[in-house]
Design a protein around this motif. Structure first.
Motif, PDB file in Angstrom:
ATOM      1  N   LEU A 193      42.794  44.553  42.269  1.00  0.00           N
ATOM      2  CA  LEU A 193      42.142  43.338  42.007  1.00  0.00           C
ATOM      3  C   LEU A 193      42.305  42.561  43.074  1.00  0.00           C
ATOM      4  CD1 LEU A 193      43.401  42.816  38.459  1.00  0.00           C
ATOM      5  CD2 LEU A 193      41.168  43.460  39.001  1.00  0.00           C
ATOM      6  N   VAL A 194      43.525  42.191  43.773  1.00  0.00           N
ATOM      7  CA  VAL A 194      43.570  41.393  44.815  1.00  0.00           C
ATOM      8  C   VAL A 194      42.620  42.097  46.063  1.00  0.00           C
ATOM      9  CG1 VAL A 194      45.182  40.753  46.953  1.00  0.00           C
ATOM     10  CG2 VAL A 194      45.821  40.636  44.527  1.00  0.00           C
ATOM     11  N   LEU A 195      42.647  43.206  46.457  1.00  0.00           N
ATOM     12  CA  LEU A 195      41.702  43.759  47.327  1.00  0.00           C
ATOM     13  C   LEU A 195      40.252  43.351  46.926  1.00  0.00           C
ATOM     14  CD1 LEU A 195      41.709  45.630  49.849  1.00  0.00           C
ATOM     15  CD2 LEU A 195      41.472  47.466  48.304  1.00  0.00           C
ATOM     16  N   ALA A 196      39.760  43.674  45.645  1.00  0.00           N
ATOM     17  CA  ALA A 196      38.454  43.394  45.322  1.00  0.00           C
ATOM     18  C   ALA A 196      38.088  42.192  45.590  1.00  0.00           C
ATOM     19  CB  ALA A 196      38.241  43.715  43.944  1.00  0.00           C
ATOM     20  N   ARG A 197      39.031  41.024  45.393  1.00  0.00           N
ATOM     21  CA  ARG A 197      38.676  39.735  45.437  1.00  0.00           C
ATOM     22  C   ARG A 197      38.694  39.071  46.873  1.00  0.00           C
ATOM     23  NH1 ARG A 197      43.435  38.281  41.823  1.00  0.00           N
ATOM     24  NH2 ARG A 197      42.328  38.612  39.774  1.00  0.00           N
ATOM     25  N   SER A 198      39.365  40.092  47.731  1.00  0.00           N
ATOM     26  CA  SER A 198      39.334  39.473  49.182  1.00  0.00           C
ATOM     27  C   SER A 198      38.110  40.089  49.857  1.00  0.00           C
ATOM     28  CB  SER A 198      40.627  40.192  49.975  1.00  0.00           C
ATOM     29  OG  SER A 198      40.582  41.488  49.771  1.00  0.00           O
TER      30      SER A 198
END
Length: 53
Positions: A47-52
Motif C-alpha cells: 500500500l505504501v509503495l502504491a501510494r508513493s
C-alpha cells in the motif's frame, strides 16, 4: 511384577503424549500468528509503495 509399575508407566506415557500434543498445537498457533503478521506487513508495504508511485 505386573501392576502398579505398569500402570504408572502407562499414565506417565499418556501425560507425555498430551504434553507433546499441546506443545505442537502451541507452535502451530504461533506459526499461524506470525505468518498472519508477515502477510499484514507485506500488504502494508504494498500500500505504501502504491501510494508513493
Amino acid at each position: 511384577m505386573y501392576g502398579n509399575e505398569t500402570i504408572a508407566r502407562s499414565q506417565y506415557l499418556e501425560r507425555v503424549g498430551e504434553a507433546e500434543q499441546l506443545r505442537r498445537g502451541h507452535y502451530l498457533a504461533l506459526a499461524r500468528r506470525s505468518s498472519r503478521r508477515a502477510e499484514r506487513a507485506a500488504l502494508q508495504a504494498r500500500l505504501v509503495l502504491a501510494r508513493s508511485l
